[in-house]
Design a protein around this motif. Structure first.
Motif, mmCIF file in Angstrom:
data_model
loop_
_atom_site.group_PDB
_atom_site.id
_atom_site.type_symbol
_atom_site.label_atom_id
_atom_site.label_comp_id
_atom_site.label_asym_id
_atom_site.label_seq_id
_atom_site.Cartn_x
_atom_site.Cartn_y
_atom_site.Cartn_z
ATOM 1 N N GLN A 92 -14.634 -36.620 70.497
ATOM 2 C CA GLN A 92 -14.900 -37.064 69.128
ATOM 3 C C GLN A 92 -15.059 -38.587 69.088
ATOM 4 O OE1 GLN A 92 -15.886 -34.428 67.760
ATOM 5 N NE2 GLN A 92 -14.510 -34.031 66.072
ATOM 6 N N LEU A 93 -14.192 -39.296 69.801
ATOM 7 C CA LEU A 93 -14.293 -40.761 69.828
ATOM 8 C C LEU A 93 -15.589 -41.224 70.486
ATOM 9 C CD1 LEU A 93 -10.595 -41.705 70.670
ATOM 10 C CD2 LEU A 93 -11.786 -42.016 68.483
ATOM 11 N N LEU A 94 -15.989 -40.567 71.573
ATOM 12 C CA LEU A 94 -17.253 -40.918 72.223
ATOM 13 C C LEU A 94 -18.447 -40.629 71.311
ATOM 14 C CD1 LEU A 94 -16.546 -39.659 75.851
ATOM 15 C CD2 LEU A 94 -16.882 -42.033 75.124
ATOM 16 N N MET A 95 -18.405 -39.502 70.603
ATOM 17 C CA MET A 95 -19.504 -39.182 69.681
ATOM 18 C C MET A 95 -19.534 -40.157 68.511
ATOM 19 S SD MET A 95 -19.849 -35.035 69.601
ATOM 20 C CE MET A 95 -18.153 -34.659 69.225
ATOM 21 N N LEU A 96 -18.354 -40.586 68.033
ATOM 22 C CA LEU A 96 -18.320 -41.586 66.961
ATOM 23 C C LEU A 96 -18.923 -42.905 67.438
ATOM 24 C CD1 LEU A 96 -14.879 -40.892 65.286
ATOM 25 C CD2 LEU A 96 -17.102 -40.942 64.124
ATOM 26 N N TYR A 97 -18.630 -43.293 68.665
ATOM 27 C CA TYR A 97 -19.204 -44.518 69.208
ATOM 28 C C TYR A 97 -20.728 -44.409 69.318
ATOM 29 C CZ TYR A 97 -20.290 -48.330 72.398
ATOM 30 O OH TYR A 97 -20.845 -49.445 72.969
ATOM 31 N N ALA A 98 -21.216 -43.285 69.838
ATOM 32 C CA ALA A 98 -22.665 -43.081 69.951
ATOM 33 C C ALA A 98 -23.320 -43.066 68.574
ATOM 34 C CB ALA A 98 -22.956 -41.783 70.699
ATOM 35 N N THR A 99 -22.641 -42.465 67.612
ATOM 36 C CA THR A 99 -23.163 -42.422 66.236
ATOM 37 C C THR A 99 -23.210 -43.825 65.641
ATOM 38 O OG1 THR A 99 -22.293 -40.186 65.962
ATOM 39 C CG2 THR A 99 -22.823 -41.388 63.953
ATOM 40 N N TRP A 100 -22.198 -44.631 65.929
ATOM 41 C CA TRP A 100 -22.185 -46.022 65.460
ATOM 42 C C TRP A 100 -23.364 -46.801 66.041
ATOM 43 C CZ3 TRP A 100 -20.947 -49.299 61.969
ATOM 44 C CH2 TRP A 100 -20.978 -50.666 62.235
ATOM 45 N N LEU A 101 -23.606 -46.624 67.333
ATOM 46 C CA LEU A 101 -24.746 -47.298 67.971
ATOM 47 C C LEU A 101 -26.064 -46.839 67.345
ATOM 48 C CD1 LEU A 101 -23.721 -47.179 71.747
ATOM 49 C CD2 LEU A 101 -23.640 -49.150 70.196
ATOM 50 N N PHE A 102 -26.165 -45.551 67.109
ATOM 51 C CA PHE A 102 -27.371 -45.004 66.495
ATOM 52 C C PHE A 102 -27.555 -45.537 65.076
ATOM 53 C CE2 PHE A 102 -30.198 -41.738 64.809
ATOM 54 C CZ PHE A 102 -31.099 -41.627 65.854
ATOM 55 N N LEU A 103 -26.454 -45.664 64.338
ATOM 56 C CA LEU A 103 -26.515 -46.217 62.977
ATOM 57 C C LEU A 103 -26.995 -47.665 63.004
ATOM 58 C CD1 LEU A 103 -25.971 -46.082 59.917
ATOM 59 C CD2 LEU A 103 -23.613 -46.739 60.406
#
Length: 193
Positions: A92-103
């Motif tokens: 979940q933390l890794l996906m949140l980080y990837a989502t932040w980068l994508f945002l």
């Protein structure tokens, strides 16, 4: 709050259906016009591509909410509950980080392209890149909520593995649950007699 969230996802499903319908109308209409009347819809290609991108990203949001994305659960499903929980928190933390980068990237592209007009339709290219912002915000909220549920202990052990190896395996497990439920119901009915 649940009604608002459900309403949002119903709206996303409606938008996806509308995008698909518009793609079919534009592409089919363009083919008919080209072959029958030697003319065409000039914005057909561009808009159908935009609709496709939007429906893909919106569909990914719905898939994330419904845990519809496929993954590899070979190792995680064999771990103890503590290991499953640790793996889920890490993912979940890794996906949140990837989502932040994508945002960040989507926001920058949207801002850069707000004044850039699409060649065929004349619409702002910010609309095209804006779907990344919609996806990132929605996915981030879903991931934060799931992370909260894991950390607060509101997930059962079965829910700690949020992905499945294959769609067929998920269907088999669902059918097995239904059969078990029918058996329990039949035993309960027999014991009352």
């Amino acid at each position: 709050m649940k009604r608002i969230v459900d309403g949002y996802f119903n709206l996303l499903k409606f938008i996806i259906a509308a995008c698909l319908a518009m793609m079919v109308i534009l592409v089919f209409g363009n083919v008919v016009l080209r072959y029958a009347f030697n003319t065409g819809i000039s914005v057909s290609e561009e808009l159908s591509r935009w609709f496709f991108v939007w429906l893909t990203f919106l569909g990914a949001i719905i898939g994330l909410r419904e845990y519809g994305h496929l993954g590899v659960d070979m190792l995680v499903s064999r771990l103890a509950p503590t290991g499953k929980k640790a793996c889920l928190i890490a993912s979940q933390l890794l996906m949140l980080y990837a989502t932040w980068l994508f945002l960040q990237g989507s926001w920058q592209q949207t801002v850069i392209n707000l004044d850039v007009m699409a060649p065929a339709s004349g619409l702002s290219m910010g609309i095209f890149y804006g779907v990344g912002v919609v996806f990132s915000v929605s996915a981030g909220l879903i991931l934060f909520y799931d992370l909260y549920r894991v950390v607060s202990g509101k997930l059962s052990e079965a829910e700690l593995v949020m992905v499945k190896e294959s769609e067929e395996l998920a269907e088999v497990e669902e059918l097995q649950k239904e059969l078990d439920e029918q058996e329990r119901h039949a035993h309960a009915t027999d014991s009352r007699r």
